[in-house]
Motif scaffolding. Sequence first.
Motif, PDB file in Angstrom:
ATOM      1  N   THR A   2       0.826  -1.204   0.000  1.00 30.99           N
ATOM      2  CA  THR A   2       0.000   0.000   0.000  1.00 30.99           C
ATOM      3  C   THR A   2       0.858   1.251   0.000  1.00 30.99           C
ATOM      4  O   THR A   2       2.046   1.228   0.325  1.00 30.99           O
ATOM      5  N   ILE A   3       0.216   2.396  -0.374  1.00 33.83           N
ATOM      6  CA  ILE A   3       0.924   3.679  -0.336  1.00 33.83           C
ATOM      7  C   ILE A   3       1.428   3.962   1.067  1.00 33.83           C
ATOM      8  O   ILE A   3       2.559   4.405   1.268  1.00 33.83           O
ATOM      9  N   ASN A   4       0.578   3.703   2.081  1.00 34.81           N
ATOM     10  CA  ASN A   4       0.988   3.964   3.463  1.00 34.81           C
ATOM     11  C   ASN A   4       2.248   3.190   3.816  1.00 34.81           C
ATOM     12  O   ASN A   4       3.163   3.727   4.441  1.00 34.81           O
ATOM     13  N   ARG A   5       2.286   1.921   3.430  1.00 36.24           N
ATOM     14  CA  ARG A   5       3.427   1.071   3.761  1.00 36.24           C
ATOM     15  C   ARG A   5       4.680   1.541   3.033  1.00 36.24           C
ATOM     16  O   ARG A   5       5.761   1.638   3.619  1.00 36.24           O
ATOM     17  N   ARG A   6       4.550   1.869   1.732  1.00 36.33           N
ATOM     18  CA  ARG A   6       5.710   2.332   0.970  1.00 36.33           C
ATOM     19  C   ARG A   6       6.244   3.644   1.517  1.00 36.33           C
ATOM     20  O   ARG A   6       7.450   3.841   1.631  1.00 36.33           O
ATOM     21  N   GLY A  38       7.886  10.601  -2.162  1.00 33.44           N
ATOM     22  CA  GLY A  38       6.964   9.614  -1.624  1.00 33.44           C
ATOM     23  C   GLY A  38       5.735   9.372  -2.481  1.00 33.44           C
ATOM     24  O   GLY A  38       5.308  10.235  -3.264  1.00 33.44           O
ATOM     25  N   PRO A  39       5.132   8.198  -2.366  1.00 33.81           N
ATOM     26  CA  PRO A  39       3.965   7.829  -3.179  1.00 33.81           C
ATOM     27  C   PRO A  39       2.691   8.552  -2.783  1.00 33.81           C
ATOM     28  O   PRO A  39       1.672   8.421  -3.471  1.00 33.81           O
ATOM     29  N   GLN A  40       2.709   9.295  -1.677  1.00 39.17           N
ATOM     30  CA  GLN A  40       1.511  10.021  -1.253  1.00 39.17           C
ATOM     31  C   GLN A  40       1.226  11.242  -2.117  1.00 39.17           C
ATOM     32  O   GLN A  40       0.131  11.789  -2.100  1.00 39.17           O
ATOM     33  N   ARG A  41       2.211  11.677  -2.913  1.00 38.60           N
ATOM     34  CA  ARG A  41       2.042  12.896  -3.697  1.00 38.60           C
ATOM     35  C   ARG A  41       1.234  12.644  -4.962  1.00 38.60           C
ATOM     36  O   ARG A  41       1.433  11.642  -5.659  1.00 38.60           O
ATOM     37  N   GLY A  42       0.322  13.560  -5.256  1.00 38.28           N
ATOM     38  CA  GLY A  42      -0.491  13.441  -6.453  1.00 38.28           C
ATOM     39  C   GLY A  42       0.323  13.697  -7.707  1.00 38.28           C
ATOM     40  O   GLY A  42       1.265  14.497  -7.710  1.00 38.28           O
ATOM     41  N   ALA A  44      -0.395  15.341 -10.383  1.00 38.13           N
ATOM     42  CA  ALA A  44      -0.448  16.729 -10.851  1.00 38.13           C
ATOM     43  C   ALA A  44       0.539  17.606 -10.093  1.00 38.13           C
ATOM     44  O   ALA A  44       1.161  18.506 -10.676  1.00 38.13           O
ATOM     45  N   ASN A  45       0.710  17.346  -8.808  1.00 41.99           N
ATOM     46  CA  ASN A  45       1.667  18.124  -8.027  1.00 41.99           C
ATOM     47  C   ASN A  45       3.102  17.757  -8.388  1.00 41.99           C
ATOM     48  O   ASN A  45       3.963  18.633  -8.521  1.00 41.99           O
ATOM     49  N   VAL A  46       3.366  16.490  -8.542  1.00 47.36           N
ATOM     50  CA  VAL A  46       4.712  16.053  -8.929  1.00 47.36           C
ATOM     51  C   VAL A  46       5.100  16.681 -10.271  1.00 47.36           C
ATOM     52  O   VAL A  46       6.247  17.104 -10.461  1.00 47.36           O
ATOM     53  N   ALA A  47       4.148  16.783 -11.178  1.00 47.20           N
ATOM     54  CA  ALA A  47       4.424  17.355 -12.495  1.00 47.20           C
ATOM     55  C   ALA A  47       4.843  18.817 -12.411  1.00 47.20           C
ATOM     56  O   ALA A  47       5.490  19.339 -13.328  1.00 47.20           O
ATOM     57  N   GLY A  77      -2.954  21.852  -1.513  1.00 44.16           N
ATOM     58  CA  GLY A  77      -2.076  20.996  -0.727  1.00 44.16           C
ATOM     59  C   GLY A  77      -0.764  20.618  -1.370  1.00 44.16           C
ATOM     60  O   GLY A  77      -0.167  19.598  -0.993  1.00 44.16           O
ATOM     61  N   TYR A  78      -0.281  21.419  -2.316  1.00 40.53           N
ATOM     62  CA  TYR A  78       1.013  21.098  -2.921  1.00 40.53           C
ATOM     63  C   TYR A  78       2.073  20.897  -1.838  1.00 40.53           C
ATOM     64  O   TYR A  78       2.808  19.888  -1.848  1.00 40.53           O
ATOM     65  N   TRP A  79       2.173  21.854  -0.927  1.00 38.56           N
ATOM     66  CA  TRP A  79       3.189  21.736   0.129  1.00 38.56           C
ATOM     67  C   TRP A  79       2.751  20.774   1.230  1.00 38.56           C
ATOM     68  O   TRP A  79       3.588  20.142   1.879  1.00 38.56           O
ATOM     69  N   THR A  80       1.447  20.658   1.466  1.00 39.28           N
ATOM     70  CA  THR A  80       0.950  19.759   2.513  1.00 39.28           C
ATOM     71  C   THR A  80       1.429  18.332   2.285  1.00 39.28           C
ATOM     72  O   THR A  80       1.824  17.642   3.230  1.00 39.28           O
ATOM     73  N   GLU A  81       1.395  17.890   1.038  1.00 35.23           N
ATOM     74  CA  GLU A  81       1.796  16.523   0.714  1.00 35.23           C
ATOM     75  C   GLU A  81       3.261  16.248   1.060  1.00 35.23           C
ATOM     76  O   GLU A  81       3.645  15.092   1.233  1.00 35.23           O
ATOM     77  N   ILE A  82       4.057  17.302   1.160  1.00 35.18           N
ATOM     78  CA  ILE A  82       5.469  17.154   1.500  1.00 35.18           C
ATOM     79  C   ILE A  82       5.698  17.431   2.982  1.00 35.18           C
ATOM     80  O   ILE A  82       6.342  16.653   3.696  1.00 35.18           O
ATOM     81  N   LEU A  83       5.154  18.547   3.457  1.00 30.74           N
ATOM     82  CA  LEU A  83       5.470  19.012   4.809  1.00 30.74           C
ATOM     83  C   LEU A  83       4.860  18.139   5.904  1.00 30.74           C
ATOM     84  O   LEU A  83       5.496  17.912   6.942  1.00 30.74           O
TER      85      LEU A  83
END
Length: 283
Positions: A2-6, A38-42, A44-47, A77-83
């Motif tokens: 899962t994403i959580n585990r990775r 990390g795999p939690q990032r969307g 569109a944000n990674v792009a 949440g661009y920064w939320t996914e990282i911070l």
Amino acid sequence: MTINRRLALALAAGALLAGSALSAGATDVTPLRAAIDGPQRGAANVARDGARHPYETLEFWGLKPGQTVIEVTPGGGYWTEILAPYAKATGGTYVAGVTDLANPKVSEGGRKARADFEAKYADKAVYGQIRYANFGAVSGPLGAPNSADLVITARNIHNYMVNPGMLDKVMADFHAVLKPGGVLAIEEHRANPGQQKPDVGDGYVEVATVVAAAEKAGFKLAGQSEINANPKDTKDHPFGVWTLPPTKRTAPGGQPANPAFDRSKYDAIGESDRMTLRFVKPA
């Protein structure tokens, strides 16, 4: 897996390697890399990373393990996914300053946007225990006085300037919540000197305007970076900065999109030219 585990494995490995680096006298950057990758990032944000330079920007702002970080007006949440994952992995705290639910004048749309944001980042296994602070033109303090290490606001100053007096109010809020020596981190669409519009209707703000507002609140400018500069941005777009990616507006705000609008010129420019500033609250 899962994403959580990775994500948990990536951040744990990052923290372990960072601990080894610290024992050797190196700087702890590995957990930040793990959060950015990390795999939690969307997708569109990674792009957008090529335009927003998350690693270099957060390094410039001085993000460190274990900090209390307040992000004001985090948007999608661009920064939320990282911070938030970074704070969870390093023993820090991530606080989102979002729609002021204590303000009875807040629209239903605003309340829904906050509810949607909280639901999106509710998974504590990924994001840890995110804290929330009411934020707006008439909101109370962002937190206890002298309690935060870093306050971040990205691409928001122009919005604060639309409401008379709000920019001074929010700068005072930022100053009050930061510890002595704490950092105010700002990213904003950059107007050329002398070309800021009176109503900031195109989204571009002069560096001098931001510096003056921060210094009025008691901050000292500690650094400017060209990390997020874009010399291709001519800043004369028909629908302001929102003509450019990622918004890609093709008609005035509130009107239907115009399918005949030729986007090629604006897509070639990319995202806006932006100032990246670091202010410090004097000790």
